[in-house]
Design a protein around this motif. Structure first.
Motif, short mmCIF file in Angstrom:
data_model
loop_
_atom_site.label_atom_id
_atom_site.label_comp_id
_atom_site.label_asym_id
_atom_site.label_seq_id
_atom_site.Cartn_x
_atom_site.Cartn_y
_atom_site.Cartn_z
N TYR A 59 20.84 10.05 -2.21
CA TYR A 59 19.71 9.42 -1.53
C TYR A 59 19.84 9.82 -0.06
CZ TYR A 59 18.93 5.93 -5.32
OH TYR A 59 18.67 5.26 -6.50
N ILE A 61 17.98 8.52 3.38
CA ILE A 61 17.04 7.53 3.90
C ILE A 61 16.21 8.15 5.03
CG2 ILE A 61 16.74 5.22 4.86
CD1 ILE A 61 18.10 5.23 2.06
N LEU A 99 11.53 0.87 2.38
CA LEU A 99 12.34 2.08 2.38
C LEU A 99 11.55 3.27 1.85
CD1 LEU A 99 15.67 0.68 0.88
CD2 LEU A 99 15.45 1.80 3.11
N PHE A 101 12.83 7.27 0.91
CA PHE A 101 14.01 8.13 0.90
C PHE A 101 13.82 9.27 -0.08
CE2 PHE A 101 14.79 4.45 -1.81
CZ PHE A 101 15.35 4.96 -2.97
#
Length: 117
Positions: A59, A61, A99, A101
């Motif tokens: 991941y 971000i 979020l 990402f």
């Protein structure tokens, strides 16, 4: 050469509950060994805790803040953080602020390789 634009990709809900747009995977390119997607998790929500038997994930971000839990270890995450999720590791991401990402999976993401408690 194969080039995909994110704006051309339709979002869908993954088995863990996040919304993703595939950037490159076997559904839209001649990809064999990995997948790249943009994922979003709205503020105040989480993905369902899960693991992948085969896929290792990264991941990265881009926007927002949250908490990443991997095998019962939690850490705050935000823009610029890169996260390694080993194959077989239980994980969940919770958004404090919405979020966005990038998610890279090798082998490519598959609903069939997503397991829950």
């Amino acid at each position: 050469m194969h080039i995909q634009n994110l704006a051309d990709q339709s979002p869908f809900i993954t088995k863990d509950g996040s919304t993703i747009r595939s950037i490159l995977d076997s559904t839209n390119a001649p990809v064999a060994n990995q997948s790249l997607a943009e994922a979003t998790v709205p503020a105040g929500t989480s993905t369902d805790r899960h693991y992948h038997k085969l896929s290792e994930e990264f991941y990265f971000i881009l926007e927002g803040t949250g908490t990443m839990e991997i095998d019962e270890v939690e850490r705050e995450v935000g823009p610029g953080d890169a996260i390694l999720i080993p194959a077989g590791a239980w994980h969940q991401i919770t958004a404090t602020e919405s979020l966005r990402f990038l998610c890279c999976c090798a082998p490519p993401y598959s609903h069939d390789d997503t397991y829950f408690e």
